[in-house]
Scaffold this motif. Structure first.
Motif, PDB file in Angstrom:
ATOM      1  N   GLN A 226       0.849  -1.186   0.000  1.00  0.00           N
ATOM      2  CA  GLN A 226       0.000   0.000   0.000  1.00  0.00           C
ATOM      3  C   GLN A 226       0.885   1.236   0.000  1.00  0.00           C
ATOM      4  O   GLN A 226       1.659   1.453   0.929  1.00  0.00           O
ATOM      5  N   ILE A 227       0.760   2.062  -1.041  1.00  0.00           N
ATOM      6  CA  ILE A 227       1.661   3.194  -1.226  1.00  0.00           C
ATOM      7  C   ILE A 227       1.664   4.132  -0.019  1.00  0.00           C
ATOM      8  O   ILE A 227       2.691   4.688   0.351  1.00  0.00           O
ATOM      9  N   GLN A 228       0.489   4.291   0.635  1.00  0.00           N
ATOM     10  CA  GLN A 228       0.406   5.219   1.766  1.00  0.00           C
ATOM     11  C   GLN A 228       1.110   4.693   3.010  1.00  0.00           C
ATOM     12  O   GLN A 228       1.377   5.448   3.936  1.00  0.00           O
ATOM     13  N   GLN A 229       1.387   3.379   3.048  1.00  0.00           N
ATOM     14  CA  GLN A 229       1.945   2.775   4.253  1.00  0.00           C
ATOM     15  C   GLN A 229       3.425   2.422   4.155  1.00  0.00           C
ATOM     16  O   GLN A 229       4.034   2.054   5.161  1.00  0.00           O
ATOM     17  N   ILE A 230       4.001   2.531   2.968  1.00  0.00           N
ATOM     18  CA  ILE A 230       5.387   2.094   2.771  1.00  0.00           C
ATOM     19  C   ILE A 230       6.360   2.845   3.681  1.00  0.00           C
ATOM     20  O   ILE A 230       7.321   2.266   4.208  1.00  0.00           O
ATOM     21  N   LEU A 231       6.106   4.124   3.887  1.00  0.00           N
ATOM     22  CA  LEU A 231       7.055   4.942   4.645  1.00  0.00           C
ATOM     23  C   LEU A 231       6.885   4.831   6.159  1.00  0.00           C
ATOM     24  O   LEU A 231       7.744   5.309   6.901  1.00  0.00           O
ATOM     25  N   LEU A 232       5.814   4.205   6.626  1.00  0.00           N
ATOM     26  CA  LEU A 232       5.616   4.084   8.072  1.00  0.00           C
ATOM     27  C   LEU A 232       6.753   3.313   8.744  1.00  0.00           C
ATOM     28  O   LEU A 232       7.329   3.799   9.732  1.00  0.00           O
ATOM     29  N   PRO A 233       7.116   2.101   8.268  1.00  0.00           N
ATOM     30  CA  PRO A 233       8.231   1.403   8.913  1.00  0.00           C
ATOM     31  C   PRO A 233       9.557   2.140   8.783  1.00  0.00           C
ATOM     32  O   PRO A 233      10.415   2.039   9.666  1.00  0.00           O
ATOM     33  N   VAL A 234       9.733   2.901   7.701  1.00  0.00           N
ATOM     34  CA  VAL A 234      10.953   3.708   7.562  1.00  0.00           C
ATOM     35  C   VAL A 234      10.978   4.782   8.640  1.00  0.00           C
ATOM     36  O   VAL A 234      12.008   4.993   9.304  1.00  0.00           O
ATOM     37  N   SER A 235       9.845   5.458   8.839  1.00  0.00           N
ATOM     38  CA  SER A 235       9.780   6.530   9.840  1.00  0.00           C
ATOM     39  C   SER A 235      10.003   6.007  11.249  1.00  0.00           C
ATOM     40  O   SER A 235      10.426   6.753  12.135  1.00  0.00           O
ATOM     41  N   LYS A 236       9.745   4.710  11.462  1.00  0.00           N
ATOM     42  CA  LYS A 236       9.943   4.104  12.781  1.00  0.00           C
ATOM     43  C   LYS A 236      11.344   3.535  12.957  1.00  0.00           C
ATOM     44  O   LYS A 236      11.649   2.903  13.971  1.00  0.00           O
ATOM     45  N   GLY A 237      12.202   3.734  11.967  1.00  0.00           N
ATOM     46  CA  GLY A 237      13.587   3.288  12.083  1.00  0.00           C
ATOM     47  C   GLY A 237      13.824   1.842  11.701  1.00  0.00           C
ATOM     48  O   GLY A 237      14.883   1.286  12.030  1.00  0.00           O
ATOM     49  N   LEU A 238      12.878   1.223  10.989  1.00  0.00           N
ATOM     50  CA  LEU A 238      12.988  -0.209  10.691  1.00  0.00           C
ATOM     51  C   LEU A 238      13.728  -0.515   9.394  1.00  0.00           C
ATOM     52  O   LEU A 238      14.027  -1.686   9.120  1.00  0.00           O
ATOM     53  N   GLY A 239      14.007   0.487   8.581  1.00  0.00           N
ATOM     54  CA  GLY A 239      14.691   0.223   7.326  1.00  0.00           C
ATOM     55  C   GLY A 239      14.695   1.443   6.434  1.00  0.00           C
ATOM     56  O   GLY A 239      14.256   2.525   6.833  1.00  0.00           O
TER      57      GLY A 239
END
Length: 296
Positions: A226-239
């Motif tokens: 889901q394009i809207q959710q891709i950056l959530l794990p990045v913003s949390k420091g996961l990758g």
């Protein structure tokens, strides 16, 4: 010729999966719905549904008829559109593009529909190959792709570029010296376009440290489609990941992200595509104008 009223009853029944609900939608009685199905079966010479208590399944012939009805309704809609081809502000517009572009264009299409209420925009996010197939099949009128299509099958024009960026958590300090080690330690947040984006980015970023880098060495830390959710794990420091700049800049909390600035911009050319020799109705001039305005 099969009775179009029976066909519409059949299609509605397949969509609702319920005789009573079908009767309510079509302002009929339930026995009336059953009678339409029975008459349609007699006209076709085959059973179309297999009843099981209060439910039913389609027979093979029923599945074929359902596809036929959808195809006929689509062809009828296309025919009606040709009769209304000169109306610049009303009618259906089926458009396909990437998820990132759909996100970028959506609000502007909504604004266009508010200005012209009889204009109906159908926007679908899809990969390049699916977009081209939809155009060939008549499922989409207009598409935006990042690779120039076969000129024998499609007409195209260049409408802009889409910049790609590598995105890290905001807490990450990145330099040219520690770039590779940071990528390796964080890991990759994958999405449907990541392999294409990452290869293109590494090939054209003009960073010597990345020229011969083997992306297979990067561990996967997650996958999101889901394009809207891709950056959530990045913003949390996961990758980290690679996405179009427009997607990153439209993220709800961009302060939680860090775009690694390259001296050389990596961008994909965007092509506006239609079926070869197909003349679109006049309303698509509004759509094309809006797309070009947003992308430039």
């Amino acid at each position: 010729m099969l009775n179009p009223i029976w066909l519409n009853t059949f299609k509605t029944l397949i969509e609702t999966r319920h005789f009573t609900r079908t009767a309510e939608i079509l302002h009929m009685t339930q026995p009336g719905v059953s009678q339409h199905i029975q008459k349609l079966e007699e006209a076709c010479g085959y059973s179309l549904i297999k009843r099981q208590n209060k439910t039913f399944d389609l027979t093979l012939q029923g599945e074929l008829l359902h596809k036929y009805v959808i195809k006929m309704q689509r062809q009828e809609a296309e025919f009606m559109e040709t009769l209304n081809a000169n109306d610049k502000t009303s009618g259906d517009c089926f458009i396909s593009c990437s998820g990132s572009l759909a996100t970028l264009l959506f609000s502007d299409f909504i604004a266009l529909q508010c200005q012209y209420p009889n204009l109906v925009v159908h926007l679908e996010a899809a990969p390049n190959n699916r977009i081209l197939q939809q155009i060939l099949n008549g499922e989409s009128d207009l598409g935006i792709v990042t690779q120039r299509p076969d000129s024998l099958l499609f007409s195209d024009e260049i409408i802009g570029q889409e910049e790609l960026v590598m995105v890290f958590p905001s807490s990450t300090t990145i330099t040219n010296t520690n770039l590779v080690t940071t990528m390796m330690s964080l890991g990759l947040i994958r999405h449907p376009d990541i392999d294409h984006y990452l290869r293109l980015y590494l090939a054209h970023c003009e960073q010597q440290v990345l020229t011969n880098f083997d992306v297979r060495k990067i561990k996967t830390k997650g996958y999101v489609n889901q394009i809207q959710q891709i950056l959530l794990p990045v913003s949390k420091g996961l990758g980290f990941t690679v996405l179009p700049r427009s997607t990153v800049e439209s993220y709800a909390t961009p302060e939680q992200l860090h775009i690694f600035d390259m001296s050389h911009v990596v961008a994909e050319t965007l092509y506006l595509v239609t079926k070869h020799k197909r003349e679109l109705p006049a309303r698509f001039e509004l759509i094309k104008s809006k797309i070009k305005h947003v992308l430039n």
